[in-house]
Scaffold this motif. Sequence first.
Motif, PDB file in Angstrom:
ATOM      1  N   GLY A  90      11.215  -7.874  -6.512  1.00 50.08           N
ATOM      2  CA  GLY A  90      12.249  -7.543  -5.546  1.00 50.08           C
ATOM      3  C   GLY A  90      11.958  -8.051  -4.156  1.00 50.08           C
ATOM      4  N   PRO A  91      12.980  -8.076  -3.299  1.00 52.75           N
ATOM      5  CA  PRO A  91      12.790  -8.519  -1.918  1.00 52.75           C
ATOM      6  C   PRO A  91      11.858  -7.575  -1.179  1.00 52.75           C
ATOM      7  N   GLY A  92      11.009  -8.128  -0.338  1.00 50.91           N
ATOM      8  CA  GLY A  92      10.092  -7.305   0.435  1.00 50.91           C
ATOM      9  C   GLY A  92       8.871  -6.857  -0.332  1.00 50.91           C
ATOM     10  N   ALA A  93       8.672  -7.390  -1.550  1.00 45.85           N
ATOM     11  CA  ALA A  93       7.518  -6.969  -2.343  1.00 45.85           C
ATOM     12  C   ALA A  93       6.207  -7.272  -1.632  1.00 45.85           C
ATOM     13  N   GLU A  94       6.251  -8.275  -0.737  1.00 47.63           N
ATOM     14  CA  GLU A  94       5.028  -8.659  -0.045  1.00 47.63           C
ATOM     15  C   GLU A  94       4.524  -7.562   0.887  1.00 47.63           C
ATOM     16  N   VAL A  95       5.420  -6.699   1.376  1.00 45.32           N
ATOM     17  CA  VAL A  95       4.976  -5.655   2.301  1.00 45.32           C
ATOM     18  C   VAL A  95       4.143  -4.594   1.587  1.00 45.32           C
ATOM     19  N   LEU A  96       4.228  -4.556   0.264  1.00 44.96           N
ATOM     20  CA  LEU A  96       3.491  -3.541  -0.473  1.00 44.96           C
ATOM     21  C   LEU A  96       1.985  -3.749  -0.379  1.00 44.96           C
ATOM     22  N   GLY A  97       1.574  -4.931   0.061  1.00 43.87           N
ATOM     23  CA  GLY A  97       0.157  -5.186   0.237  1.00 43.87           C
ATOM     24  C   GLY A  97      -0.369  -4.742   1.591  1.00 43.87           C
ATOM     25  N   ASP A  98       0.538  -4.371   2.484  1.00 44.69           N
ATOM     26  CA  ASP A  98       0.157  -3.904   3.815  1.00 44.69           C
ATOM     27  C   ASP A  98       0.089  -2.382   3.783  1.00 44.69           C
ATOM     28  N   PRO A  99      -1.097  -1.779   3.983  1.00 47.67           N
ATOM     29  CA  PRO A  99      -1.246  -0.322   3.856  1.00 47.67           C
ATOM     30  C   PRO A  99      -0.280   0.476   4.738  1.00 47.67           C
ATOM     31  N   GLU A 100      -0.049   0.034   5.985  1.00 45.62           N
ATOM     32  CA  GLU A 100       0.820   0.792   6.886  1.00 45.62           C
ATOM     33  C   GLU A 100       2.275   0.728   6.423  1.00 45.62           C
ATOM     34  N   LEU A 101       2.715  -0.466   6.075  1.00 41.39           N
ATOM     35  CA  LEU A 101       4.096  -0.608   5.608  1.00 41.39           C
ATOM     36  C   LEU A 101       4.280   0.072   4.259  1.00 41.39           C
ATOM     37  N   ARG A 102       3.241   0.012   3.436  1.00 39.47           N
ATOM     38  CA  ARG A 102       3.322   0.631   2.118  1.00 39.47           C
ATOM     39  C   ARG A 102       3.547   2.134   2.228  1.00 39.47           C
ATOM     40  N   ASP A 103       2.941   2.754   3.224  1.00 36.64           N
ATOM     41  CA  ASP A 103       3.114   4.193   3.416  1.00 36.64           C
ATOM     42  C   ASP A 103       4.555   4.547   3.763  1.00 36.64           C
ATOM     43  N   LEU A 104       5.282   3.594   4.342  1.00 41.41           N
ATOM     44  CA  LEU A 104       6.685   3.834   4.690  1.00 41.41           C
ATOM     45  C   LEU A 104       7.604   3.666   3.487  1.00 41.41           C
ATOM     46  N   VAL A 105       7.300   2.675   2.652  1.00 40.45           N
ATOM     47  CA  VAL A 105       8.214   2.361   1.550  1.00 40.45           C
ATOM     48  C   VAL A 105       7.894   3.114   0.271  1.00 40.45           C
ATOM     49  N   LEU A 106       6.672   3.611   0.152  1.00 43.19           N
ATOM     50  CA  LEU A 106       6.286   4.267  -1.095  1.00 43.19           C
ATOM     51  C   LEU A 106       7.080   5.550  -1.380  1.00 43.19           C
ATOM     52  N   PRO A 107       7.291   6.439  -0.389  1.00 41.36           N
ATOM     53  CA  PRO A 107       8.024   7.681  -0.689  1.00 41.36           C
ATOM     54  C   PRO A 107       9.413   7.451  -1.291  1.00 41.36           C
TER      55      PRO A 107
END
Length: 257
Positions: free
Chosen positions: A154-171
Amino acid sequence: MPHSSGSLPTRWLRTFQPVAAPRLRLVCFPHAGGSASFFRTWPQQLPADWEVSAVRYPGREERIAEPCLTSMAELAGGIADGLAPHMTPHTVFFGHSMGASVAHEVAALLAARGVAGPAALLVSGRAAPHRLRRLSTGDLTDEDLLATVTRLGGPGAEVLGDPELRDLVLPPIRADYGLLEAYVAGPKAPAVDLPVVAYFGTDDPGPTPDDVRAWSELTSVRCEARAFPGGHFYLVPHEAELIRDIRERLSVLASRV
């Protein structure tokens, strides 16, 4: 001819380029973990007198401070409440992946309430509700869940490797997957008496082409299927072709309403 004026409600919808008297309204429902901005480029590729809105799920973007919803009944019910006073005969729903299920449930709720529902339902990358297979993601670790999402490309999958951004998108990802895990319409899936178009990617690892074409079993009107090359998110590289197909199909509809 143009129709009623005024944009759709802003709490549940983001309207990208409000149109005073839109000839047709396209309401888009995002995928699991997705947000309204996924559809931000669509209006420029559609007629200027069409209005494009996208559903804003709680727990992301402007609604990030709100708790995510993990019940299809609660999510679809809230959207239906927001849309009901504003539905017109020239409104069409488009939903991708989870969004297809949400759009279908909202359309069914509106019909059950005696409210004029959408003029057509466009579904993408999603098995018909009575062909859904139960997910088992509740016990996955964060890493395994993110790996599952990443595999879909999916789009933006690359942000999942960034711990700070991942905390925003994971919930919202976990909430949406929890919603899907609990949602199995099965043989009680509500029928909709409106035209359906079912889109899918030929290499989607999720629903099979037959699962997608089975949307035809939920409508007494016509149902057409259209395949595109690619996987679950075929609509990213093939956005222009998909929107062109939608425009051609809905131009006929817009001329009738």
